[in-house]
Each structure stands twice: as structure tokens, then as C-alpha cells.
Design a protein around this motif. Sequence first.
Motif, PDB file in Angstrom:
ATOM      1  N   ALA A 156       0.827  -1.203   0.000  1.00 16.41           N
ATOM      2  CA  ALA A 156       0.000   0.000   0.000  1.00 16.41           C
ATOM      3  C   ALA A 156       0.861   1.253   0.000  1.00 16.41           C
ATOM      4  CB  ALA A 156      -0.929  -0.012   1.218  1.00 16.41           C
ATOM      5  N   LEU A 157       1.943   1.239   0.773  1.00 17.10           N
ATOM      6  CA  LEU A 157       2.831   2.401   0.805  1.00 17.10           C
ATOM      7  C   LEU A 157       3.528   2.617  -0.536  1.00 17.10           C
ATOM      8  CD1 LEU A 157       4.496   2.073   4.328  1.00 17.10           C
ATOM      9  CD2 LEU A 157       2.851   3.797   3.585  1.00 17.10           C
ATOM     10  N   ALA A 158       3.729   1.559  -1.272  1.00 13.04           N
ATOM     11  CA  ALA A 158       4.414   1.671  -2.562  1.00 13.04           C
ATOM     12  C   ALA A 158       3.519   2.249  -3.645  1.00 13.04           C
ATOM     13  CB  ALA A 158       4.921   0.301  -3.000  1.00 13.04           C
ATOM     14  N   SER A 159       2.202   2.192  -3.438  1.00  9.45           N
ATOM     15  CA  SER A 159       1.299   2.619  -4.516  1.00  9.45           C
ATOM     16  C   SER A 159       0.325   3.724  -4.133  1.00  9.45           C
ATOM     17  CB  SER A 159       0.491   1.409  -5.018  1.00  9.45           C
ATOM     18  OG  SER A 159      -0.274   0.840  -3.956  1.00  9.45           O
ATOM     19  N   GLU A 160       0.060   3.867  -2.847  1.00  8.21           N
ATOM     20  CA  GLU A 160      -0.964   4.817  -2.412  1.00  8.21           C
ATOM     21  C   GLU A 160      -0.444   6.255  -2.366  1.00  8.21           C
ATOM     22  OE1 GLU A 160      -4.051   5.169  -1.712  1.00  8.21           O
ATOM     23  OE2 GLU A 160      -4.783   3.119  -1.881  1.00  8.21           O
ATOM     24  N   THR A 161      -1.351   7.198  -2.622  1.00  9.67           N
ATOM     25  CA  THR A 161      -1.031   8.619  -2.478  1.00  9.67           C
ATOM     26  C   THR A 161      -1.990   9.310  -1.515  1.00  9.67           C
ATOM     27  OG1 THR A 161      -2.412   9.148  -4.412  1.00  9.67           O
ATOM     28  CG2 THR A 161      -0.041   8.785  -4.796  1.00  9.67           C
ATOM     29  N   ASN A 162      -3.045   8.619  -1.109  1.00  9.97           N
ATOM     30  CA  ASN A 162      -4.007   9.202  -0.173  1.00  9.97           C
ATOM     31  C   ASN A 162      -3.354   9.403   1.192  1.00  9.97           C
ATOM     32  OD1 ASN A 162      -6.152   8.630   2.117  1.00  9.97           O
ATOM     33  ND2 ASN A 162      -7.260   9.519   0.384  1.00  9.97           N
ATOM     34  N   ASN A 163      -3.444  10.606   1.732  1.00 11.04           N
ATOM     35  CA  ASN A 163      -2.796  10.918   3.008  1.00 11.04           C
ATOM     36  C   ASN A 163      -3.207   9.968   4.118  1.00 11.04           C
ATOM     37  OD1 ASN A 163      -1.777  13.055   1.618  1.00 11.04           O
ATOM     38  ND2 ASN A 163      -2.567  14.638   2.984  1.00 11.04           N
ATOM     39  N   ASP A 164      -4.511   9.744   4.247  1.00 13.19           N
ATOM     40  CA  ASP A 164      -4.997   8.931   5.352  1.00 13.19           C
ATOM     41  C   ASP A 164      -4.490   7.497   5.261  1.00 13.19           C
ATOM     42  OD1 ASP A 164      -6.366  11.073   6.377  1.00 13.19           O
ATOM     43  OD2 ASP A 164      -8.279  10.558   5.443  1.00 13.19           O
ATOM     44  N   VAL A 165      -4.459   6.961   4.056  1.00 10.37           N
ATOM     45  CA  VAL A 165      -3.989   5.587   3.882  1.00 10.37           C
ATOM     46  C   VAL A 165      -2.499   5.491   4.188  1.00 10.37           C
ATOM     47  CG1 VAL A 165      -3.662   3.706   2.229  1.00 10.37           C
ATOM     48  CG2 VAL A 165      -5.781   5.033   2.198  1.00 10.37           C
ATOM     49  N   VAL A 166      -1.720   6.430   3.659  1.00 12.62           N
ATOM     50  CA  VAL A 166      -0.270   6.395   3.857  1.00 12.62           C
ATOM     51  C   VAL A 166       0.078   6.543   5.339  1.00 12.62           C
ATOM     52  CG1 VAL A 166       1.903   7.581   3.378  1.00 12.62           C
ATOM     53  CG2 VAL A 166       0.256   7.220   1.539  1.00 12.62           C
ATOM     54  N   THR A 167      -0.512   7.544   5.995  1.00 12.80           N
ATOM     55  CA  THR A 167      -0.175   7.764   7.405  1.00 12.80           C
ATOM     56  C   THR A 167      -0.646   6.598   8.279  1.00 12.80           C
ATOM     57  OG1 THR A 167      -2.204   9.090   7.669  1.00 12.80           O
ATOM     58  CG2 THR A 167      -0.155  10.282   7.225  1.00 12.80           C
ATOM     59  N   SER A 168      -1.795   6.014   7.949  1.00 15.58           N
ATOM     60  CA  SER A 168      -2.278   4.859   8.718  1.00 15.58           C
ATOM     61  C   SER A 168      -1.339   3.667   8.558  1.00 15.58           C
ATOM     62  CB  SER A 168      -3.685   4.479   8.270  1.00 15.58           C
ATOM     63  OG  SER A 168      -4.604   5.512   8.547  1.00 15.58           O
ATOM     64  N   CYS A 169      -0.837   3.454   7.359  1.00 13.08           N
ATOM     65  CA  CYS A 169       0.102   2.355   7.130  1.00 13.08           C
ATOM     66  C   CYS A 169       1.407   2.575   7.885  1.00 13.08           C
ATOM     67  CB  CYS A 169       0.380   2.197   5.639  1.00 13.08           C
ATOM     68  SG  CYS A 169      -1.000   1.524   4.682  1.00 13.08           S
ATOM     69  N   LEU A 170       1.885   3.809   7.914  1.00 11.90           N
ATOM     70  CA  LEU A 170       3.118   4.113   8.636  1.00 11.90           C
ATOM     71  C   LEU A 170       2.967   3.813  10.125  1.00 11.90           C
ATOM     72  CD1 LEU A 170       4.167   7.485   6.937  1.00 11.90           C
ATOM     73  CD2 LEU A 170       5.326   5.278   6.707  1.00 11.90           C
ATOM     74  N   ILE A 171       1.845   4.254  10.703  1.00 11.40           N
ATOM     75  CA  ILE A 171       1.619   4.013  12.126  1.00 11.40           C
ATOM     76  C   ILE A 171       1.446   2.526  12.393  1.00 11.40           C
ATOM     77  CG2 ILE A 171       0.055   4.436  14.057  1.00 11.40           C
ATOM     78  CD1 ILE A 171       1.775   6.840  13.336  1.00 11.40           C
ATOM     79  N   ALA A 172       0.730   1.831  11.499  1.00 13.59           N
ATOM     80  CA  ALA A 172       0.528   0.394  11.686  1.00 13.59           C
ATOM     81  C   ALA A 172       1.857  -0.358  11.657  1.00 13.59           C
ATOM     82  CB  ALA A 172      -0.404  -0.144  10.600  1.00 13.59           C
ATOM     83  N   ILE A 213       7.325   5.587  17.666  1.00 13.22           N
ATOM     84  CA  ILE A 213       6.476   4.457  18.037  1.00 13.22           C
ATOM     85  C   ILE A 213       7.228   3.147  17.830  1.00 13.22           C
ATOM     86  CG2 ILE A 213       4.341   3.227  17.464  1.00 13.22           C
ATOM     87  CD1 ILE A 213       3.176   5.955  16.613  1.00 13.22           C
ATOM     88  N   LEU A 214       8.031   3.091  16.785  1.00 18.89           N
ATOM     89  CA  LEU A 214       8.851   1.911  16.531  1.00 18.89           C
ATOM     90  C   LEU A 214       9.789   1.634  17.698  1.00 18.89           C
ATOM     91  CD1 LEU A 214       9.438  -0.234  14.340  1.00 18.89           C
ATOM     92  CD2 LEU A 214      11.183   1.316  13.437  1.00 18.89           C
ATOM     93  N   ALA A 215      10.223   2.718  18.362  1.00 15.08           N
ATOM     94  CA  ALA A 215      10.975   2.628  19.624  1.00 15.08           C
ATOM     95  C   ALA A 215      12.339   1.986  19.493  1.00 15.08           C
ATOM     96  CB  ALA A 215      10.156   1.901  20.696  1.00 15.08           C
ATOM     97  N   SER A 216      12.973   2.120  18.346  1.00 16.44           N
ATOM     98  CA  SER A 216      14.316   1.577  18.179  1.00 16.44           C
ATOM     99  C   SER A 216      15.357   2.625  18.585  1.00 16.44           C
ATOM    100  CB  SER A 216      14.547   1.184  16.719  1.00 16.44           C
ATOM    101  OG  SER A 216      15.918   0.899  16.490  1.00 16.44           O
ATOM    102  N   PRO A 217      16.291   2.292  19.473  1.00 13.98           N
ATOM    103  CA  PRO A 217      17.345   3.246  19.817  1.00 13.98           C
ATOM    104  C   PRO A 217      18.128   3.705  18.598  1.00 13.98           C
ATOM    105  CG  PRO A 217      17.323   1.432  21.376  1.00 13.98           C
ATOM    106  CD  PRO A 217      16.394   1.045  20.267  1.00 13.98           C
ATOM    107  N   GLY A 218      18.121   2.903  17.533  1.00 13.63           N
ATOM    108  CA  GLY A 218      18.806   3.295  16.315  1.00 13.63           C
ATOM    109  C   GLY A 218      18.206   4.505  15.637  1.00 13.63           C
TER     110      GLY A 218
END
Length: 373
Positions: A156-172, A213-218
Motif C-alpha cells: 500500500a505504501l508503494a502505490s498509495e497517495t491518499n494521506n490517510d492511507v499512507v499515514t495509517s500504514c506508517l503508524i501500523a 512508536i517503533l521505539a528503536s534506539p537506532g
Amino acid sequence: MIFLPTFALSLLTSLPSATGVSGHGITPPPPTPPPPPWEGGPGDRGGRPGGPGPAPSGPTTPGPAAPGPAGPAPGASVGGKPFTGGDQGGADYTAWNQWWHFNKEPYLQLRAHVRSGPVDSTGEGWFLGHGDKQQKSLEPTREQIRLSIVPVLLAALASETNNDVVTSCLIALAKIGEAGQTDGEPRIAPTIKRFLADRNQEISETAAVALGILASPGSIEDLAALMLDSEAGRALVGRGKVSYRTRAFAAYGLGLVGARNPDQATGERIVVLLNHALATDDTASSDLKVACASAMGLVPLAGLMRLAQMDTLLGLLEDEKLDPLVRAHCPAALGRLFPGMLEERREAYRQRIAAVLIRLATAESGRAEVVQG
């Protein structure tokens, strides 16, 4: 940013009673919400449904609130303008729905309820005598996450341009975290990091908090570069400067990393960075200072470093030249630092905080800091 109604003084009685520390992350018992101005409860918009019911046993680790029907979330659009918590045309910040919007998650605990089951199975296998009637939980397995869920989100991140879809995928993806990684092949952090340079501000800032949210020290150095608007941070976003909103989200992200990583060295590094951002903030908005103050409350350190955190936040609360929005967020951050303190020190700080809040509540010039929050 939110405004704390006059019930803020009730914080004085709750500060020392908060208990429970998980690493740097704190899980205090949920506060008793103030009574709504109607007979119903959360979600009542004029009718009279039943009340909210009993409060649950406790909240999860603090994190960014999800958008809800009760009001606009930070970053949402209100009348064509970004909503960041300031005064938007005379909104009533003492209204129940404002409080509920920013505090509902500990009471709803949707994830726990969804995953707790049981769920009736209606598949033909059960009727043929195969398997149990009840599925104990709806929680997906690690294999389902890795093989079924993560690939769909990445596609979805590779093809979507809708803000809500992209941001939801990032958080997920950020919430899935390491459960979605294949051995020796980190995919989540690099994918999220790529969206920092998105031309859309909402997507860029969401990528910043998703790293937290990912919480990686890196991710600490990248988040620090964004928060401090350094050359490295500007390179990450591909712009001549890092937006003040992205800087604020990066500060929140650092707080989330610290909350999930209990080692003292990581916490100290994050607190030093937050202090530096507070001292050098030259933005016109109060967002960055609010984010730094709130994030500091998520990273309780040990010994004298904890006292230094308390003194920093108390200094902000007492600074009459500071924006009331910033000062209004300090009591909650201070309260999160109380668990684990020695009783005598906790009582001394409680008295200092009480004195400041009482002074603000009784002085006409200081009412904004008590009403806001």
C-alpha cells in the motif's frame, strides 16, 4: 495541545499516588474523569445515552492519540487550517468532549477487548467435530503478521497517495515493529524513514512520530537531527529547514523511544537532547516546547537526573514569560515522574507544585495556565 480545566487542581491529590513503572514507560492508574455537564457520558452530543460505565484497570503506555469523533486531533484540518491545539475561534477547552478526546484510550482499551475474545467459530470444521467451538483470541500470530499483514502494508505504501492511507500504514508498521521483520532483514525503519522526505507535511511529520512508536534506539540520532533542525535533519526531509511541526513530532518520538527502552544511558541521551531543544528553540510556535516537556515526562531517569528533570519542568511551569500552552502541559509531565521517587523528595516536590498551581488558580493573570490543559 489541550487546555486543562480548573479540575487541574485535583492533580495535586493524584500526583504522589501514581504507581507502576515499566522501564522508562509509566503506567499509572487511569484518572477519574470529571463529570460531564449532562446526564450521559463520553460521546453524548446532546442526547441522553447511558453513562460511560466503570473505568478500566489502567492505561497503556502513553502514545499519540488516534483521531476520534469527539474533536480534531493535532495535525487535523479545521476550517482549512492545521489544528495544533491553540485557540481555534473560541473553542471551549473545558468541555467534556475535549477532555474525552485526548484521554479516552485508557478507558476504552479497544485492543485488549478485541484480542481477549472469545469468538464463536461458525466454520464447518467445528460442526464436523474438528477443533474447538471458541477461538481464544483474535490476536494475530507472529507468522500472520510477517507473512500476511506486513506485505500488504508495504504494498500500500508503494502505490498509495491518499494521506490517510499512507499515514495509517506508517503508524501500523511502527506498532507492529520487530514482529514484522524477517531475520537479518530490517524493513520497517528504512521504509518509515523514506517518508520523512515526502512533500506532504502530514505524511512527513507522521513518519517522524512513527519512528518514535517503533521505539528503536537506532532512530535516536535521526529524531534528534529532525528536532534540532540540523543539517542532517534537513537532509532527511529534503528541505532547507525542518518544519516546526515535524520538529515537535520528532520530540514526541524521542519520548516514546525513551519510554520503551529502560536503560539509563539511552534515557539520559534523550533527556539531554530534549533539554537542548528547549534551550535553543527559536520557533514562533509553542509546539516544540510543549512536545519536549511532554516527552520528558515519559523518560523518568534515576537518582539526581530525575531531580534535574523535575526542576526543569518546574522551571517551565513557574516561568511567567512563557506561553501558557507550554506551562499547562507541565503538571501532567511532572506527575509521570513521581513514581519511584523517595517519599520525602516526592512530598517536597508535591508541595512545590501545589504552591505554583494554587498561585496560578488564585491570580487573575495566571488563570490561563490552570484553565488550559
